[in-house]
Motif scaffolding. Structure first.
Motif, PDB file in Angstrom:
ATOM      1  N   LEU A 175     -19.605  12.239  13.709  1.00  0.00           N
ATOM      2  CA  LEU A 175     -18.943  11.330  12.776  1.00  0.00           C
ATOM      3  C   LEU A 175     -19.340   9.883  13.027  1.00  0.00           C
ATOM      4  O   LEU A 175     -18.941   8.987  12.285  1.00  0.00           O
ATOM      5  CB  LEU A 175     -17.422  11.481  12.891  1.00  0.00           C
ATOM      6  N   THR A 176     -20.114   9.671  14.103  1.00  0.00           N
ATOM      7  CA  THR A 176     -20.692   8.372  14.420  1.00  0.00           C
ATOM      8  C   THR A 176     -22.192   8.577  14.639  1.00  0.00           C
ATOM      9  O   THR A 176     -22.625   9.695  14.935  1.00  0.00           O
ATOM     10  CB  THR A 176     -20.054   7.780  15.686  1.00  0.00           C
ATOM     11  N   PRO A 234     -24.229  10.603  10.842  1.00  0.00           N
ATOM     12  CA  PRO A 234     -22.965  11.251  10.473  1.00  0.00           C
ATOM     13  C   PRO A 234     -23.158  12.127   9.233  1.00  0.00           C
ATOM     14  O   PRO A 234     -23.762  11.696   8.243  1.00  0.00           O
ATOM     15  CB  PRO A 234     -22.046  10.066  10.185  1.00  0.00           C
ATOM     16  N   GLY A 235     -22.686  13.355   9.328  1.00  0.00           N
ATOM     17  CA  GLY A 235     -22.870  14.304   8.232  1.00  0.00           C
ATOM     18  C   GLY A 235     -23.972  15.309   8.474  1.00  0.00           C
ATOM     19  O   GLY A 235     -24.049  16.325   7.780  1.00  0.00           O
ATOM     20  N   ASP A 236     -24.871  15.040   9.456  1.00  0.00           N
ATOM     21  CA  ASP A 236     -25.793  16.076   9.907  1.00  0.00           C
ATOM     22  C   ASP A 236     -25.007  17.113  10.709  1.00  0.00           C
ATOM     23  O   ASP A 236     -23.847  16.892  11.069  1.00  0.00           O
ATOM     24  CB  ASP A 236     -26.891  15.476  10.791  1.00  0.00           C
ATOM     25  N   LEU A 241     -11.702  20.147   5.271  1.00  0.00           N
ATOM     26  CA  LEU A 241     -13.081  20.342   5.708  1.00  0.00           C
ATOM     27  C   LEU A 241     -13.357  21.813   6.004  1.00  0.00           C
ATOM     28  O   LEU A 241     -14.377  22.365   5.584  1.00  0.00           O
ATOM     29  CB  LEU A 241     -13.364  19.503   6.952  1.00  0.00           C
ATOM     30  N   VAL A 242     -12.446  22.460   6.717  1.00  0.00           N
ATOM     31  CA  VAL A 242     -12.633  23.858   7.096  1.00  0.00           C
ATOM     32  C   VAL A 242     -12.668  24.756   5.866  1.00  0.00           C
ATOM     33  O   VAL A 242     -13.556  25.602   5.718  1.00  0.00           O
ATOM     34  CB  VAL A 242     -11.521  24.296   8.069  1.00  0.00           C
ATOM     35  N   ASP A 288     -18.712  10.928   1.764  1.00  0.00           N
ATOM     36  CA  ASP A 288     -17.272  10.940   1.466  1.00  0.00           C
ATOM     37  C   ASP A 288     -16.508  11.696   2.538  1.00  0.00           C
ATOM     38  O   ASP A 288     -15.413  11.294   2.933  1.00  0.00           O
ATOM     39  CB  ASP A 288     -17.023  11.575   0.095  1.00  0.00           C
ATOM     40  N   TRP A 289     -17.073  12.821   3.005  1.00  0.00           N
ATOM     41  CA  TRP A 289     -16.439  13.560   4.100  1.00  0.00           C
ATOM     42  C   TRP A 289     -16.355  12.683   5.345  1.00  0.00           C
ATOM     43  O   TRP A 289     -15.300  12.607   6.006  1.00  0.00           O
ATOM     44  CB  TRP A 289     -17.230  14.828   4.415  1.00  0.00           C
ATOM     45  N   VAL A 290     -17.458  12.051   5.690  1.00  0.00           N
ATOM     46  CA  VAL A 290     -17.506  11.229   6.902  1.00  0.00           C
ATOM     47  C   VAL A 290     -16.485  10.099   6.820  1.00  0.00           C
ATOM     48  O   VAL A 290     -15.742   9.837   7.788  1.00  0.00           O
ATOM     49  CB  VAL A 290     -18.921  10.680   7.126  1.00  0.00           C
ATOM     50  N   LYS A 291     -16.423   9.437   5.680  1.00  0.00           N
ATOM     51  CA  LYS A 291     -15.481   8.320   5.516  1.00  0.00           C
ATOM     52  C   LYS A 291     -14.032   8.778   5.621  1.00  0.00           C
ATOM     53  O   LYS A 291     -13.158   8.025   6.075  1.00  0.00           O
ATOM     54  CB  LYS A 291     -15.723   7.635   4.172  1.00  0.00           C
TER      55      LYS A 291
END
Length: 320
Positions: free
Chosen positions: A134-135, A196-198, A74-75, A34-37
């Motif tokens: 993010l990619t 993405p997300g790592d 995010l922060v 969800d964060w990545v999207k």
């Protein structure tokens, strides 16, 4: 899957030991998809489509949390501060700044080997880069780290915009030519395939590098910089400028605190919200300057010039 506020999996003793030994650790599944999207399309708007969201014309890839609600969230609400605190064994984590790192498709542009230690107006070990793709990342376009170099106590001369206006002091040496040492016995070059997300956590003293991007898509990552327990102000004229705080306000030996450096996470559950953190900047710019806001190519050319100056300085330095 929701917007997670803690890492999706526990930080292990192995993670902590890897960071201590190597100066970098790759944490899998820190952010939910969800964060990545939410973050990735905005990054493309800013970097690829050059959308004006109010970032500084002089540094169009930095300070997103001041202008972009999703990055601010995010922060302040994301899991990255906790992940950093647990890996570094810091009892508190404060926000420093955030920035984009991106490379266009089929690019051969490389960032020279360097470390971030002398870029920041602080001393201490706990000011890492939290590098979040993010990619999808392949080894060929991943950030690369020379393991163990965080133990080398060398105040390298980093060509920040301020340093480029200065004469290099005799006690500051250029960064070493690591590329010529590939294959040397005893050196360990670390790079990863990442989803993405790592998240990579890279020690500020660790030498690192970024090659080109051989894929057919942009390589996009966001880096969040944070302060841990041991960080104290130590301003120098060659450091990066930090929007909103002058060197006069960076009192030697004092801990960075206040609205610009909010507490994001603590071991005992304390944190600060974003109510006092700035929205936008304490300056205005002309329409002409506005035309350059978020021009990624302008930012890239500035970085390439910085790297060229760094390489020139390194080549003309006396041999050790």
């Amino acid at each position: 899957m929701a917007f997670n506020t803690s890492p999706l999996r526990d930080i292990t003793d192995e993670d902590i030991e890897t960071y201590r030994r190597d100066g970098a650790v790759c944490l899998r599944k820190v952010l939910s998809q969800d964060w990545v999207k939410a973050l990735e399309p905005i990054a493309r708007d800013v970097i690829v489509d050059k959308k004006d969201v109010g970032l500084l014309p002089t540094i169009p890839g930095r300070y997103m949390a001041r202008c972009i609600p999703e990055y601010r969230r995010l922060v302040f609400e994301g899991p990255v501060a906790e992940a950093a605190g647990r890996v570094m064994q810091s009892k508190e984590i404060r926000f420093f700044f955030d920035e984009f790192f991106a490379k266009p498709p089929q690019s051969d542009a490389a960032t020279l080997w360097h470390c971030d230690r002398m870029a920041f107006p602080v001393e201490g070990f706990m000011v890492p880069s939290l590098w979040i793709p993010l990619t999808p990342i392949v080894e060929e376009n991943c950030l690369e780290v020379l393991a163990g170099t965080q133990h080398d106590d060398v105040p390298y001369w980093l060509f920040s915009p301020n340093a480029r206006k200065m004469i290099k002091p005799d006690d500051r040496v250029p960064h070493p030519d690591i590329e010529s040492r590939r294959g040397e016995e005893g050196l360990r070059f670390l790079k990863w395939e990442m989803d993405p997300g790592d998240m990579l956590i890279v020690h500020p003293w660790a030498l690192h590098y970024s090659a080109g991007n051989p894929t057919d898509d942009w390589r996009v990552a966001v880096s969040i910089r944070v302060f841990g327990d041991d960080i104290r102000w130590a301003p120098r004229p060659d450091c990066l400028n930090i929007a909103g705080v002058s060197f006069d306000e960076m009192l030697d030996g004092e801990k960075p605190e206040g609205p610009l450096f909010p507490l994001l996470w603590s071991e005992d559950g304390r944190s600060e919200d974003d109510s006092e953190y700035p929205r936008g900047f304490a300056t205005r710019w002309s329409g002409r300057a506005m035309g350059d806001v978020n021009e990624y190519e302008t930012f890239k050319r500035m970085k390439e010039k910085e790297d060229a100056n760094l390489l020139s300085d390194r080549r003309t330095a006396p041999a050790d």
